[in-house]
Design a protein around this motif. Structure first.
Motif, short mmCIF file in Angstrom:
data_model
loop_
_atom_site.label_atom_id
_atom_site.label_comp_id
_atom_site.label_asym_id
_atom_site.label_seq_id
_atom_site.Cartn_x
_atom_site.Cartn_y
_atom_site.Cartn_z
N MET A 1 -16.07 70.99 49.22
CA MET A 1 -16.23 71.51 50.56
C MET A 1 -15.20 72.62 50.77
O MET A 1 -14.08 72.52 50.33
N ASP A 2 -15.61 73.66 51.44
CA ASP A 2 -14.72 74.78 51.73
C ASP A 2 -13.54 74.30 52.58
O ASP A 2 -13.70 73.43 53.44
N GLU A 3 -12.36 74.85 52.33
CA GLU A 3 -11.16 74.40 53.04
C GLU A 3 -11.25 74.62 54.54
O GLU A 3 -10.81 73.79 55.33
N SER A 4 -11.83 75.74 54.96
CA SER A 4 -11.96 76.02 56.39
C SER A 4 -12.88 75.00 57.07
O SER A 4 -12.58 74.52 58.16
N LEU A 5 -13.99 74.69 56.41
CA LEU A 5 -14.91 73.70 56.96
C LEU A 5 -14.25 72.33 57.02
O LEU A 5 -14.41 71.60 58.01
N ARG A 6 -13.49 71.99 56.00
CA ARG A 6 -12.77 70.71 55.99
C ARG A 6 -11.80 70.63 57.16
O ARG A 6 -11.72 69.62 57.85
N ASP A 7 -11.09 71.73 57.42
CA ASP A 7 -10.13 71.75 58.51
C ASP A 7 -10.82 71.60 59.87
O ASP A 7 -10.35 70.86 60.73
N VAL A 8 -11.95 72.28 60.04
CA VAL A 8 -12.67 72.19 61.31
C VAL A 8 -13.18 70.77 61.54
O VAL A 8 -13.05 70.22 62.64
N VAL A 9 -13.74 70.16 60.51
CA VAL A 9 -14.24 68.79 60.63
C VAL A 9 -13.08 67.84 60.93
O VAL A 9 -13.20 66.96 61.79
N LEU A 10 -11.96 68.02 60.27
CA LEU A 10 -10.80 67.17 60.51
C LEU A 10 -10.27 67.34 61.93
O LEU A 10 -9.91 66.37 62.59
N ILE A 11 -10.25 68.57 62.41
CA ILE A 11 -9.79 68.82 63.78
C ILE A 11 -10.70 68.13 64.78
O ILE A 11 -10.23 67.50 65.74
N PHE A 12 -12.02 68.22 64.57
CA PHE A 12 -12.94 67.56 65.48
C PHE A 12 -12.79 66.04 65.44
O PHE A 12 -12.88 65.37 66.47
N LEU A 13 -12.56 65.48 64.25
CA LEU A 13 -12.37 64.03 64.14
C LEU A 13 -11.10 63.58 64.85
O LEU A 13 -11.10 62.58 65.57
N VAL A 14 -10.01 64.33 64.65
CA VAL A 14 -8.75 63.98 65.31
C VAL A 14 -8.90 64.13 66.82
O VAL A 14 -8.45 63.28 67.59
N ALA A 15 -9.54 65.20 67.26
CA ALA A 15 -9.74 65.42 68.69
C ALA A 15 -10.58 64.30 69.30
O ALA A 15 -10.27 63.81 70.39
N GLY A 16 -11.61 63.88 68.60
CA GLY A 16 -12.43 62.78 69.09
C GLY A 16 -11.66 61.48 69.20
O GLY A 16 -11.79 60.75 70.20
N ALA A 17 -10.84 61.18 68.21
CA ALA A 17 -10.05 59.95 68.24
C ALA A 17 -9.02 59.99 69.37
O ALA A 17 -8.83 59.01 70.09
N VAL A 18 -8.36 61.14 69.52
CA VAL A 18 -7.35 61.26 70.58
C VAL A 18 -8.01 61.20 71.95
O VAL A 18 -7.51 60.56 72.87
N LEU A 19 -9.16 61.86 72.10
CA LEU A 19 -9.87 61.81 73.38
C LEU A 19 -10.31 60.39 73.73
O LEU A 19 -10.22 59.97 74.89
N TYR A 20 -10.77 59.65 72.74
CA TYR A 20 -11.16 58.27 72.98
C TYR A 20 -9.96 57.44 73.45
O TYR A 20 -10.06 56.68 74.41
N ALA A 21 -8.82 57.63 72.77
CA ALA A 21 -7.62 56.88 73.15
C ALA A 21 -7.15 57.27 74.55
O ALA A 21 -6.78 56.40 75.35
N PHE A 22 -7.19 58.56 74.85
CA PHE A 22 -6.75 59.00 76.18
C PHE A 22 -7.71 58.52 77.26
O PHE A 22 -7.29 58.22 78.37
N GLN A 23 -9.00 58.44 76.96
CA GLN A 23 -9.96 57.95 77.94
C GLN A 23 -9.71 56.47 78.23
O GLN A 23 -9.79 56.04 79.38
N ARG A 24 -9.40 55.70 77.19
CA ARG A 24 -9.10 54.28 77.38
C ARG A 24 -7.87 54.07 78.25
O ARG A 24 -7.81 53.12 79.02
N VAL A 25 -6.88 54.96 78.12
CA VAL A 25 -5.65 54.85 78.90
C VAL A 25 -5.84 55.42 80.30
O VAL A 25 -5.12 55.07 81.22
#
Length: 66
Positions: A1-25
């Motif tokens: 997988m291209d490094e840029s695409l990997r970074d974008v996917v990782l950023i979206f995954l981290v953002a989703g996890a953080v948003l879920y945690a912040f929503q719970r709090v």
């Protein structure tokens, strides 16, 4: 997988996890997105190290907000 695409996917995954945690709090989503950006940025966990790539991703984020 291209490094840029990997970074974008990782950023979206981290953002989703953080948003879920912040929503719970009960914290605002904007604060969660800022925290996610700090985590994956060059001054956090350094997932994205290239400054030019950080600027391109920031432009993409602004485009998505429009």
């Amino acid at each position: 997988m291209d490094e840029s695409l990997r970074d974008v996917v990782l950023i979206f995954l981290v953002a989703g996890a953080v948003l879920y945690a912040f929503q719970r709090v009960g914290l605002p989503a904007v604060v969660g997105l800022l925290v996610a950006g700090v985590l994956v940025g060059p001054h956090g966990l350094a997932v994205v190290r290239d400054q030019a790539q950080v600027e391109r991703l920031a432009d993409l984020g602004i485009l998505l907000l429009m």
